[in-house]
Design a protein around this motif. Structure first.
Motif, PDB file in Angstrom:
ATOM      1  N   THR A  10       0.849  -1.189   0.000  1.00 24.78           N
ATOM      2  CA  THR A  10       0.000   0.000   0.000  1.00 24.78           C
ATOM      3  C   THR A  10       0.889   1.246   0.000  1.00 24.78           C
ATOM      4  OG1 THR A  10      -1.515  -1.240   1.390  1.00 24.78           O
ATOM      5  CG2 THR A  10      -1.925   1.122   1.182  1.00 24.78           C
ATOM      6  N   ILE A  12       0.917   5.142   0.586  1.00 24.14           N
ATOM      7  CA  ILE A  12       0.167   6.286   1.108  1.00 24.14           C
ATOM      8  C   ILE A  12       1.037   7.522   0.881  1.00 24.14           C
ATOM      9  CG2 ILE A  12      -0.959   7.248   3.151  1.00 24.14           C
ATOM     10  CD1 ILE A  12      -0.609   4.260   4.283  1.00 24.14           C
ATOM     11  N   VAL A  41      -1.258   4.658  11.599  1.00 22.95           N
ATOM     12  CA  VAL A  41      -0.225   4.515  10.581  1.00 22.95           C
ATOM     13  C   VAL A  41       0.662   5.768  10.472  1.00 22.95           C
ATOM     14  CG1 VAL A  41       0.056   4.416   8.053  1.00 22.95           C
ATOM     15  CG2 VAL A  41      -1.444   2.772   9.213  1.00 22.95           C
ATOM     16  N   PRO A  67       3.443   8.739   6.624  1.00 22.56           N
ATOM     17  CA  PRO A  67       2.713   7.486   6.844  1.00 22.56           C
ATOM     18  C   PRO A  67       3.758   6.393   7.073  1.00 22.56           C
ATOM     19  CG  PRO A  67       2.507   8.282   4.563  1.00 22.56           C
ATOM     20  CD  PRO A  67       3.520   9.136   5.215  1.00 22.56           C
ATOM     21  N   ILE A  68       4.029   6.135   8.342  1.00 24.22           N
ATOM     22  CA  ILE A  68       5.228   5.355   8.641  1.00 24.22           C
ATOM     23  C   ILE A  68       4.995   3.847   8.629  1.00 24.22           C
ATOM     24  CG2 ILE A  68       4.895   5.582  11.155  1.00 24.22           C
ATOM     25  CD1 ILE A  68       8.324   5.928   9.719  1.00 24.22           C
ATOM     26  N   TRP A  69       3.834   3.408   9.155  1.00 24.57           N
ATOM     27  CA  TRP A  69       3.608   1.959   9.248  1.00 24.57           C
ATOM     28  C   TRP A  69       2.697   1.496   8.106  1.00 24.57           C
ATOM     29  CZ3 TRP A  69       7.362   1.437  12.368  1.00 24.57           C
ATOM     30  CH2 TRP A  69       7.483   2.173  13.536  1.00 24.57           C
ATOM     31  N   GLY A  70       3.138   1.718   6.889  1.00 22.91           N
ATOM     32  CA  GLY A  70       2.319   1.427   5.715  1.00 22.91           C
ATOM     33  C   GLY A  70       1.738   0.030   5.690  1.00 22.91           C
ATOM     34  N   SER A  71       2.481  -0.944   6.182  1.00 29.06           N
ATOM     35  CA  SER A  71       2.007  -2.328   6.110  1.00 29.06           C
ATOM     36  C   SER A  71       0.821  -2.573   7.049  1.00 29.06           C
ATOM     37  CB  SER A  71       3.146  -3.302   6.440  1.00 29.06           C
ATOM     38  OG  SER A  71       3.595  -3.102   7.764  1.00 29.06           O
ATOM     39  N   LEU A  72       0.580  -1.654   7.989  1.00 27.56           N
ATOM     40  CA  LEU A  72      -0.558  -1.832   8.904  1.00 27.56           C
ATOM     41  C   LEU A  72      -1.835  -1.215   8.350  1.00 27.56           C
ATOM     42  CD1 LEU A  72       1.102  -1.021  12.366  1.00 27.56           C
ATOM     43  CD2 LEU A  72       1.060  -3.178  11.120  1.00 27.56           C
TER      44      LEU A  72
ATOM     45  N   LYS B  56      10.395   3.676   7.903  1.00 28.05           N
ATOM     46  CA  LYS B  56       9.226   3.829   7.042  1.00 28.05           C
ATOM     47  C   LYS B  56       8.936   2.512   6.326  1.00 28.05           C
ATOM     48  CE  LYS B  56       7.030   6.944   3.804  1.00 28.05           C
ATOM     49  NZ  LYS B  56       6.435   5.985   2.874  1.00 28.05           N
ATOM     50  N   ASP B  57       7.673   2.112   6.388  1.00 28.32           N
ATOM     51  CA  ASP B  57       7.267   0.845   5.786  1.00 28.32           C
ATOM     52  C   ASP B  57       8.089  -0.344   6.283  1.00 28.32           C
ATOM     53  OD1 ASP B  57       5.164   1.887   4.392  1.00 28.32           O
ATOM     54  OD2 ASP B  57       6.324   2.306   2.589  1.00 28.32           O
ATOM     55  N   TYR B  60       7.124  -3.902   5.431  1.00 30.16           N
ATOM     56  CA  TYR B  60       7.481  -4.402   4.093  1.00 30.16           C
ATOM     57  C   TYR B  60       8.976  -4.693   4.012  1.00 30.16           C
ATOM     58  CZ  TYR B  60       2.883  -2.653   2.630  1.00 30.16           C
ATOM     59  OH  TYR B  60       1.552  -2.421   2.511  1.00 30.16           O
TER      60      TYR B  60
END
Ligand code: SF4
Ligand code: SF4
Ligand code: SF4
Ligand code: SF4
Ligand code: SF4
Lengths: 92, 289
Positions: A10, A12, A41, A67-72, B56-57, B60
């Motif tokens: 995802t 963001i 997120v 948007p730091i925790w994109g996987s959540l 960040k991310d 993933y």
């Protein structure tokens, strides 16, 4: 049911020309997206790289949201809905 | 007792060792400068790049074959770093442990170094733009934080006495907030937090990415199945979704994989069905911090 499709990453994005240290919105005065997001997120932080140029280093004035925790992210689109400036886009 | 008790507990739990709170320790390692550097822009901690990668991310990135493993190893060794040359802006050697109200109150009444302050919580600010004065900090960290206007409530007294700190912790705990105590950096202790999840970054990192920034308590919760009346009050108290009501059995069940042993659910039970027991008394849970 066949094997579940692998969930794509995802993405963001926040338009920092609207919301951020140079935009017309200072996230410290809004933050609606951060409140709306159930899995939390987003993170609000001093803009990287400008911290040393602040007038008062103990009281930085340049802020943006990452948007730091994109996987959540659950792709509920609450953040997109609440943003008064349409600064958030979500793709995958 | 965990490995940190062995190395920094002087025979007790790590957070019960008075030396870890002392001004001498803070002075020896020049904590004031270190913590000033760390806290000035603490909100950047997840954004900064470490060895070319930011958080960040993270979810993933951790799934990437080789990079994922390197990242995890780096993150773990950073958080638990005891090296002399630690880096304040990476939050090296900074992690916490969940503690029950009783232990938090012992810390505040007997161990914490003065001055004691009650300031705005960093995580709720950066994750929710919410200013809630629920963080209790002490020792040299208090003086560091007092210089940072965004963490200091203007409309109330920031410095508090021990008695007030003990009362506040009880108020927070009964509200559903989980007490935690923090090395910052190892072995100096200067904070008792009152956290929620997913607002607290430490719970987020452990629960989603298995990075151990928050250890489970030295205790586990025990449910007396005969005493439970199935009123469900405790379900709403648990920040970690570790309690669930099962209609067919008319009682709750505990998910020990999720439970941190904070004891907050106890405040909700009018039937005395929930108790905290030392973790080590249960062979199955011994060492599962
Ligand atoms: S889509 Fe929903 S879960 Fe994803 S960032 Fe926006 S509010 Fe959060
Ligand atoms: S809701 Fe929109 S304008 Fe408000 S802080 Fe979030 S991104 Fe910025
Ligand atoms: S650890 Fe808990 S109390 Fe401390 S800043 Fe984070 S959420 Fe707030
Ligand atoms: S079930 Fe565990 S984590 Fe949840 S409130 Fe009770 S002790 Fe805390
Ligand atoms: S509060 Fe007590 S009696 Fe009610 S469901 Fe929870 S354990 Fe059972």
């Amino acid at each position: 049911m066949s094997k579940a499709k692998k969930k794509k990453r995802t993405k963001i994005r926040i338009d920092y020309s609207i919301c951020g240290e140079k935009g017309k919105i200072d996230p410290r005065n809004c933050g609606l997206c951060m409140r709306a997001c159930d899995p939390a997120v987003f993170i609000m932080h001093e803009t990287l790289g400008t911290e040393k140029q602040q007038k008062d280093i103990y009281d930085p004035q340049d802020w943006r949201i990452t948007p730091i925790w994109g996987s959540l992210c659950s792709r509920c689109f609450k953040c997109v809905e609440v943003c008064p400036e349409n600064a958030i886009t979500i793709t995958w | 007792m965990c490995q940190w008790c062995m190395s920094h507990g002087a025979g007790k739990k790590w957070y019960m060792n008075a030396r870890n709170y002392s001004d001498e320790l803070a002075e020896e390692s020049n904590m004031k400068d270190y913590l000033t550097e760390q806290w000035m822009n603490f909100e950047q901690v997840y954004i900064r790049k470490i060895m070319g990668f930011s958080s960040k991310d993270l979810g993933y990135k951790l799934k990437m074959p080789i990079i994922g493993r390197v990242l995890r190893w780096r993150a773990e060794s950073m958080i638990h770093s005891q090296k002399k040359k630690r880096n304040p802006v990476r939050a090296d050697g900074h992690f916490g442990q969940v503690i029950p109200l009783e232990d938090a109150q012992i810390i505040m009444s007997e161990l914490a170094a003065e001055p004691i302050i009650c300031n705005y919580c960093m995580c709720r600010w950066m994750q929710r733009r919410k200013k809630e004065a629920v963080c209790i900090n002490f020792g040299v960290l208090s003086e560091v934080l007092e210089k940072l206007p965004r963490f200091i409530p203007k409309d109330r007294v920031v410095r508090i006495d021990r008695e007030t700190a003990v009362e506040k912790l009880e108020e927070f705990n009964k509200k559903g907030y989980i007490s935690s105590v923090w090395f910052q950096p190892i072995p100096y202790i200067n904070a008792v937090c009152s956290c929620e999840s997913p607002e607290c970054g430490a719970f987020t990192l452990r629960n989603n990415f298995d990075i151990n920034v928050m250890y489970k308590a030295e205790y586990i919760i025990q449910l007396d199945q005969d005493k439970c009346q199935g009123c469900k009050s405790c379900v709403a108290m648990c920040q970690l979704s570790a309690i669930r009501f099962i209609p067919s059995m008319d009682r709750v069940i505990i998910d020990y994989n999720k439970c941190y042993g904070c004891g907050v659910c106890r405040h909700a039970c009018k039937n005395d069905a929930l108790k905290l027991i030392p973790r080590e008394e249960y062979p199955g849970f011994d060492g599962t911090y």
